[in-house]
Design a protein around this motif. Structure first.
Motif, PDB file in Angstrom:
ATOM      1  N   ILE A 198      -1.708  -4.400   4.144  1.00  0.00           N
ATOM      2  CA  ILE A 198      -1.249  -3.326   5.034  1.00  0.00           C
ATOM      3  C   ILE A 198       0.179  -2.908   4.681  1.00  0.00           C
ATOM      4  N   PHE A 199       1.022  -3.898   4.377  1.00  0.00           N
ATOM      5  CA  PHE A 199       2.434  -3.571   4.129  1.00  0.00           C
ATOM      6  C   PHE A 199       2.721  -3.150   2.684  1.00  0.00           C
ATOM      7  N   MET A 200       1.670  -2.972   1.901  1.00  0.00           N
ATOM      8  CA  MET A 200       1.860  -2.276   0.621  1.00  0.00           C
ATOM      9  C   MET A 200       2.156  -0.800   0.886  1.00  0.00           C
ATOM     10  N   ILE A 239     -10.362   1.905   4.546  1.00  0.00           N
ATOM     11  CA  ILE A 239      -9.743   2.060   3.223  1.00  0.00           C
ATOM     12  C   ILE A 239      -8.424   2.849   3.305  1.00  0.00           C
ATOM     13  N   SER A 240      -8.213   3.500   4.445  1.00  0.00           N
ATOM     14  CA  SER A 240      -6.963   4.267   4.626  1.00  0.00           C
ATOM     15  C   SER A 240      -5.735   3.419   4.328  1.00  0.00           C
ATOM     16  N   VAL A 241      -5.850   2.131   4.637  1.00  0.00           N
ATOM     17  CA  VAL A 241      -4.700   1.222   4.491  1.00  0.00           C
ATOM     18  C   VAL A 241      -4.152   1.238   3.066  1.00  0.00           C
ATOM     19  N   ILE A 242      -5.045   1.315   2.085  1.00  0.00           N
ATOM     20  CA  ILE A 242      -4.551   1.298   0.697  1.00  0.00           C
ATOM     21  C   ILE A 242      -4.684   2.663   0.009  1.00  0.00           C
ATOM     22  N   ALA A 292       5.462 -10.392   0.964  1.00  0.00           N
ATOM     23  CA  ALA A 292       4.595 -10.290  -0.220  1.00  0.00           C
ATOM     24  C   ALA A 292       4.114  -8.853  -0.404  1.00  0.00           C
ATOM     25  N   GLY A 293       3.682  -8.235   0.696  1.00  0.00           N
ATOM     26  CA  GLY A 293       3.203  -6.848   0.610  1.00  0.00           C
ATOM     27  C   GLY A 293       4.293  -5.905   0.150  1.00  0.00           C
ATOM     28  N   ILE A 294       5.507  -6.160   0.604  1.00  0.00           N
ATOM     29  CA  ILE A 294       6.608  -5.245   0.268  1.00  0.00           C
ATOM     30  C   ILE A 294       6.958  -5.313  -1.218  1.00  0.00           C
ATOM     31  N   PHE A 295       6.609  -6.417  -1.870  1.00  0.00           N
ATOM     32  CA  PHE A 295       6.875  -6.458  -3.315  1.00  0.00           C
ATOM     33  C   PHE A 295       6.073  -5.373  -4.043  1.00  0.00           C
ATOM     34  N   ALA A 296       4.975  -4.961  -3.424  1.00  0.00           N
ATOM     35  CA  ALA A 296       4.170  -3.898  -4.048  1.00  0.00           C
ATOM     36  C   ALA A 296       4.260  -2.596  -3.263  1.00  0.00           C
ATOM     37  N   ASN A 297       5.240  -2.512  -2.340  1.00  0.00           N
ATOM     38  CA  ASN A 297       5.349  -1.328  -1.478  1.00  0.00           C
ATOM     39  C   ASN A 297       6.002  -0.156  -2.216  1.00  0.00           C
TER      40      ASN A 297
END
Lengths: 447, 235
Positions: free
Chosen positions: A127-129, A248-251, A168-173
């Motif tokens: 989610i936090f990507m 799928i909206s999340v990504i 972790a998600g923010i590393f790919a945000n």
């Protein structure tokens, strides 16, 4: 000699800033003060021995560069992404998509605290990507944390695992990537062509490394026996689920940028429209739909409002760091490593200096140090150097007590900063060090 | 039973005495449904399985209370705790927005009882809810979890639902509400109460967040009126 003295004063002011952060004082004002102190020290230094960084600039030019150009450039290139990212975060919350995903994950894991906690952390990281801002963090936290508590996970572990999965998600945000990349470009203009697509692979690896490290530490520090809480929950379990094709909206923003090469903002807008359309939030007449969009954007903007002031004062500080860099060079210029292996080792060892807005952190006082490192390595490939700086920024920063949502979490979950830091500092350091090693293996040969 | 319950509308907030009287009149089945509706897996459990789990949990709690009385005699939970290798630790509080924590049992033998909510409730000076009575109710509930942890053949540990399967792998899970219902029933029987121990839920919540307590109260009344909590409706 005067350069060395100015350099020492700059370092002293930096030590003051670390103390300031640890005391929990206001960061927006703190970085404005730091920008001012560094500008004054750089002007004094330039008056004694003219510096190349101020060559041809009047005092007014310097002040304009720090206090006007800094925030203006930052606003035009980064803040727009932050606003639309926050808008998209609100869409995911208001459509119930994020809550549905979390409920489904819990139903997947069942009454097995370790498994369900791990699954929740994975979905939170995903989610936090795309999502950003304290508002969405709180909105997700008030769903995830009570679930973890009701499964008997102790509050310090639950808070750490949740904040760690955001890290972790923010590393790919995407928004965070743009934010730090823009700062990097300020010191190495050739890196402008380095895009999120170029970063995507290492970003995903970083997310996985961060998640694994957080989950290992969370599991190791969890009490072995099962826990039962007699906790009064005023809310019955939610039953309204968003339809599966909306999940799928999340990504979608990430997929849009990576696969279709969409601009980030357009990715957020189209993904937001898809999320709303598939959850029935586009029903009604034109005026009602417009009002809904306006409210989502307004709510999103409010979510990120507290950090806007901070980011703008940080932009002033970053520009001030440009003028301060020669004085740091006078002190540490000769010891800045120039080989890939040496840079990797130094960055891996110094990851903890990314905590407390420290000198290895882009959203701290890292700009000055990174400026020195980039000046000493003018031809270093961005594919190698940028991820190194991201590793020492993202992992410590998003587990740090100076991160707004971490500070909020302490109050919410009644967890002491000491209990949290016992887990967060090792997690940030280990994740960062592993990533430095991976970056060396993947890109070290380019140096 | 339902006729005894206040028929206030949602907008009318009862005073604490009326609230307690209404809550005391609620049957066991309503409290079971109230607990079950809070389970994280509630959406995955059909009506038949739900009724089966609730009935099994009630029997589990009842049987254990009877066995405990046989083994240890009619002694209060606080004395029973002293005879067992349990550590009871008073803690200050662990209250999070709309979640109020009363107690925690952690295997193998640790019971934490949070003092702040108890202090707040005793300050209301409600008849029948002094510190000793509240503590007995909570301790008995946590005692159930202790006994449960000692025996892997407890119904609350053996009853499972299948969540999903992949090939030959079947992912099953216990349902936490089963354990909580059995603990509630155990405390109810052991303390020989004329009302559900879960009244403490609403009263404690009332001390922190009257609005949220009122919502729970309305939810319970709605369950009673709808018959969802009526044992006969399950048959």
């Amino acid at each position: 000699m005067s350069n060395v003295i100015i350099g020492i004063l700059l370092i002293a002011s930096f030590v003051f800033m670390v103390w300031y952060c640890m005391k929990g004082y206001n960061l927006m004002v703190g970085f404005f003060v730091m920008a001012t102190i560094w500008t004054i020290l750089a002007l004094i230094g330039n008056a004694i021995t003219p510096a190349a960084s101020m060559d041809g600039k009047s005092v007014m030019d310097v002040l304009e560069f720090v206090y006007a150009d800094g925030p203006a450039a930052y606003a035009s290139s980064i803040l727009v992404n932050v606003f639309f990212g926050a808008f998209f975060g609100r869409v995911l919350m208001d459509t119930g998509i994020a809550a549905t995903l979390i409920r489904k994950v819990v139903e997947l894991g069942g009454d097995r605290p370790r498994l369900t906690m791990s699954l929740l952390c994975i979905v939170t990281a995903i989610i936090f990507m795309s999502m950003t801002g304290i508002g969405p963090v709180i909105s997700i936290a008030v769903i995830v944390l009570p679930i973890l508590f009701s499964l008997g996970v102790e509050a310090p572990v639950a808070l750490f695992a949740f904040m760690g999965s955001i890290m972790a998600g923010i590393f790919a945000n995407m928004v965070n990537f743009k934010q730090y990349q823009e700062m990097y470009v300020g010191f190495a203009p050739a890196a402008k062509s380095y895009t999120y697509n170029d970063y995507f692979t290492i970003g995903m690896i970083g997310m996985i490394v961060g998640l694994v490290v957080v989950l290992v530490i969370a599991n190791l520090t969890m009490k072995k026996g099962k826990s039962h809480n007699w906790a009064i929950d005023s809310q019955p379990a939610g039953k309204e689920n968003a339809p599966w094709y909306s999940w799928i909206s999340v990504i979608l923003p990430v997929l849009g940028v990576v696969l279709l090469k969409l601009p980030i903002i357009l990715g957020f807008i189209l993904s937001g429209i898809y999320a709303m359309a598939t959850t029935g939030k586009l029903k009604g007449n034109y005026s009602e739909i417009c009002r809904r969009f306006a409210k989502l954007f307004t709510d999103g903007s409010i979510d990120v409002a507290p950090m806007i002031g901070f980011l703008l004062s940080l932009a002033m500080f970053n520009n001030a760091a440009t003028f301060a860099a020669p004085y740091f060079t006078a002190i540490i210029g000769n010891i800045v490593p120039t080989t890939a292996i040496a840079l990797t080792i130094v960055f891996a060892l110094l990851v903890p200096l990314g905590f407390f807005r420290g000198p290895m952190n882009w959203v701290g006082s890292g700009s000055a140090i990174f400026a020195v490192i980039l000046a000493a390595n003018p031809a270093i490939p961005v594919q190698f150097m940028y991820p190194l700086t991201a590793a020492t920024t993202v992992f410590p920063q998003h587990l740090d007590v100076t991160q707004s949502w971490v500070a909020w979490g302490f109050g919410y979950a009644k967890v002491s900063s000491r209990d949290f830091m016992k887990r967060s500092i090792p997690a940030g350091w280990i994740s960062g060090a592993i990533m430095c090693l991976i970056i060396f293996i993947m890109y070290g040969h380019l140096v | 039973m339902l006729a005894q319950i206040s028929t206030k509308t949602d907008d009318q907030k009862p005073n604490i005495a009326v609230l307690i009287a209404d809550l005391k009149a609620l049957p066991e089945s309503v409290w079971c449904d109230y607990l079950f509706n809070r389970d994280l897996l509630v959406a995955r459990i059909g009506p038949e399985k739900r009724a089966e789990l609730i009935a099994g949990a009630i029997k589990c709690g009842t049987d254990l209370a009877q066995e405990t009385a046989r083994s240890y005699g009619s002694i209060p939970a606080s004395e029973l705790v002293d005879q067992l290798p349990l550590q009871v630790k008073p803690e200050d509080s662990q209250t999070i927005q709309k979640q109020v924590f009363l107690a925690t049992f952690t295997e193998p033998n640790e019971i934490k009882i949070y003092q702040e909510p108890i202090n707040k409730l005793t300050a209301l000076k409600l008849p029948g809810f002094d510190r000793a009575a509240i503590t007995e109710i909570i301790l008995a509930h946590e005692l159930f979890h202790y006994f449960e942890s000692q025996d892997d053949q407890f119904y609350s540990r053996t009853s499972q639902i299948e969540l999903w399967h992949l090939g030959r792998y079947h992912h099953r899970s216990t349902v936490r509400a089963t354990s909580e219902i059995a603990a509630m029933i155990f405390s109810w029987r052991l303390n020989d109460l004329s009302f559900s121990p879960l009244i403490l839920d609403i009263l404690m919540l009332y001390c922190y967040n009257p609005e949220a307590a009122h919502d729970c109260y309305q939810e319970l009344l709605a369950l009673a009126r709808s018959g969802q909590g009526d044992p006969e409706s399950d048959q």
